[in-house]
Design an enzyme around this catalytic site. Structure first.
Site, PDB file in Angstrom:
ATOM      1  N   HIS A   1      27.438 -55.342 -21.421  1.00 49.94           N
ATOM      2  CA  HIS A   1      27.922 -56.713 -21.220  1.00 49.94           C
ATOM      3  C   HIS A   1      28.853 -56.791 -20.014  1.00 49.94           C
ATOM      4  O   HIS A   1      29.472 -55.808 -19.616  1.00 49.94           O
ATOM      5  CB  HIS A   1      28.583 -57.278 -22.489  1.00 49.94           C
ATOM      6  CG  HIS A   1      29.946 -56.754 -22.825  1.00 49.94           C
ATOM      7  ND1 HIS A   1      30.452 -56.799 -24.105  1.00 49.94           N
ATOM      8  CD2 HIS A   1      30.928 -56.195 -22.077  1.00 49.94           C
ATOM      9  CE1 HIS A   1      31.683 -56.308 -24.114  1.00 49.94           C
ATOM     10  NE2 HIS A   1      31.983 -55.927 -22.895  1.00 49.94           N
TER      11      HIS A   1
ATOM     12  N   GLU B   1      26.984 -60.962 -23.849  1.00 54.58           N
ATOM     13  CA  GLU B   1      26.423 -59.888 -24.655  1.00 54.58           C
ATOM     14  C   GLU B   1      24.908 -59.839 -24.462  1.00 54.58           C
ATOM     15  O   GLU B   1      24.279 -60.880 -24.193  1.00 54.58           O
ATOM     16  CB  GLU B   1      26.720 -60.164 -26.142  1.00 54.58           C
ATOM     17  CG  GLU B   1      28.205 -60.242 -26.480  1.00 54.58           C
ATOM     18  CD  GLU B   1      28.854 -58.881 -26.645  1.00 54.58           C
ATOM     19  OE1 GLU B   1      28.723 -58.032 -25.745  1.00 54.58           O
ATOM     20  OE2 GLU B   1      29.492 -58.686 -27.685  1.00 54.58           O
TER      21      GLU B   1
ATOM     22  N   ASN C   1      27.848 -51.716 -24.089  1.00 59.69           N
ATOM     23  CA  ASN C   1      26.495 -52.231 -24.362  1.00 59.69           C
ATOM     24  C   ASN C   1      25.910 -52.970 -23.150  1.00 59.69           C
ATOM     25  O   ASN C   1      24.912 -53.667 -23.278  1.00 59.69           O
ATOM     26  CB  ASN C   1      26.509 -53.162 -25.582  1.00 59.69           C
ATOM     27  CG  ASN C   1      27.398 -54.386 -25.354  1.00 59.69           C
ATOM     28  OD1 ASN C   1      28.087 -54.482 -24.350  1.00 59.69           O
ATOM     29  ND2 ASN C   1      27.371 -55.313 -26.295  1.00 59.69           N
TER      30      ASN C   1
ATOM     31  N   ASP D   1      37.226 -64.159 -19.918  1.00 61.30           N
ATOM     32  CA  ASP D   1      36.769 -64.342 -21.306  1.00 61.30           C
ATOM     33  C   ASP D   1      37.970 -64.503 -22.229  1.00 61.30           C
ATOM     34  O   ASP D   1      39.096 -64.190 -21.862  1.00 61.30           O
ATOM     35  CB  ASP D   1      35.846 -63.193 -21.757  1.00 61.30           C
ATOM     36  CG  ASP D   1      36.358 -61.816 -21.374  1.00 61.30           C
ATOM     37  OD1 ASP D   1      37.560 -61.684 -21.064  1.00 61.30           O
ATOM     38  OD2 ASP D   1      35.560 -60.870 -21.380  1.00 61.30           O
TER      39      ASP D   1
HETATM   40  P1  PGA Z   1      37.040 -51.355 -21.087  1.00 55.24           P
HETATM   41  O1  PGA Z   1      36.194 -52.635 -21.495  1.00 55.24           O
HETATM   42  O2  PGA Z   1      37.478 -51.577 -19.657  1.00 55.24           O
HETATM   43  O3  PGA Z   1      38.216 -51.353 -22.020  1.00 55.24           O
HETATM   44  O4  PGA Z   1      36.160 -50.168 -21.233  1.00 55.24           O
HETATM   45  C1  PGA Z   1      35.130 -53.055 -20.721  1.00 55.24           C
HETATM   46  C2  PGA Z   1      34.347 -54.113 -21.454  1.00 55.24           C
HETATM   47  O5  PGA Z   1      34.108 -53.965 -22.666  1.00 55.24           O
HETATM   48  O6  PGA Z   1      33.923 -55.094 -20.818  1.00 55.24           O
END
Ligand code: PGA
Length: 231
Positions: A132, A137, A130, A71
């Site tokens: 995702h 999302e 959330n 991403d």
């Molecule tokens: P994080 O992010 O590894 O920093 O918890 C994961 C994400 O939001 O996909």
């Protein structure tokens, strides 16, 4: 690879990094030209550091690996410190000596290049608070393609932690659910009590676009979680 879910719970984040590095190192040893979708975010950083250590020690060779970007924020100027590609380069590509990168800028070019490579061997993913994966999302169904998206307020909040003093861009491009679910194997890394409820929804709840990670159960999925995330 037959679809199926394996969940390994380890004591803490350092044990998660060790187990995840071992998982990927085994696959690279078996298939030196492995094509890997590479997540950024905090969770896989310990894993990447462990892999870099093995490369430095001469026990792992990643020069044949292709790193595929998961991403990117949309509309960043060249050289912007918030670039997720820059984060992938400094945490994974450069320290592991990876020679080939598939960047994610233009969805059509990305999709074409991945198809020419024969798709993903492995997807390494974190879990958004959330639900995702990448920036798919909620709601994102299993056929959601690689595309530009608006980030949810929850993602903007959680990503703000990465960029102290800088704003979080509000739009992003993400590898689609179709790309992610097409990987021959998936490794999902989950650490911390703040991920416990959403991990339970992803693994134990119904498959739903409201929790995009719930569709990962359709793949050959290995979940590595620490005890805070999966008591
Ligand atoms: P994080 O992010 O590894 O920093 O918890 C994961 C994400 O939001 O996909």
């Amino acid at each position: 690879m037959t679809p199926g879910v394996t969940v390994h719970v380890v004591p803490d984040a350092p044990a998660l990094a060790d187990a995840a590095a071992e998982w990927l190192a085994q696959r690279i040893a078996r298939t030196p030209a492995l094509t890997v979708l590479v997540a950024t975010g905090q969770t896989p950083m310990g894993m990447y550091a462990q892999l870099a250590e093995r490369v430095r020690a001469g026990t792992l060779d990643c020069s044949g690996v292709t790193a595929v970007q998961l991403d990117e924020y949309a509309g960043l100027p060249e050289g912007d410190p918030r670039s997720l590609r820059a984060w992938m380069l400094r945490s994974f590509v450069t320290p592991l000596g990876v020679q080939t990168v598939v960047p994610l800028l233009d969805p059509a070019a990305f999709t074409g290049r991945l198809a020419a490579l024969g798709g993903l061997d492995v997807a390494v993913l974190g879990l958004g608070p959330n639900g995702h994966v990448g920036f798919n999302e909620p709601p994102s169904g299993p056929d959601a393609p690689t595309r530009e998206v608006a980030l949810t307020p929850e993602s903007l909040r959680s990503n703000a932690a990465y960029w102290s003093g800088l704003t979080v861009p509000t739009r992003a491009v993400t590898a689609g659910m179709d790309v992610i679910l097409g990987a021959r194997e998936t490794l999902l890394l989950v650490s911390g009590a703040h991920k416990c409820a959403i991990l339970s929804e992803a693994l134990d709840g119904p498959e739903t676009p409201l929790v995009p990670a719930s569709f990962l159960r359709r793949t050959a999925l290995t979940v590595l979680a620490d005890r805070d995330a999966r008591p």
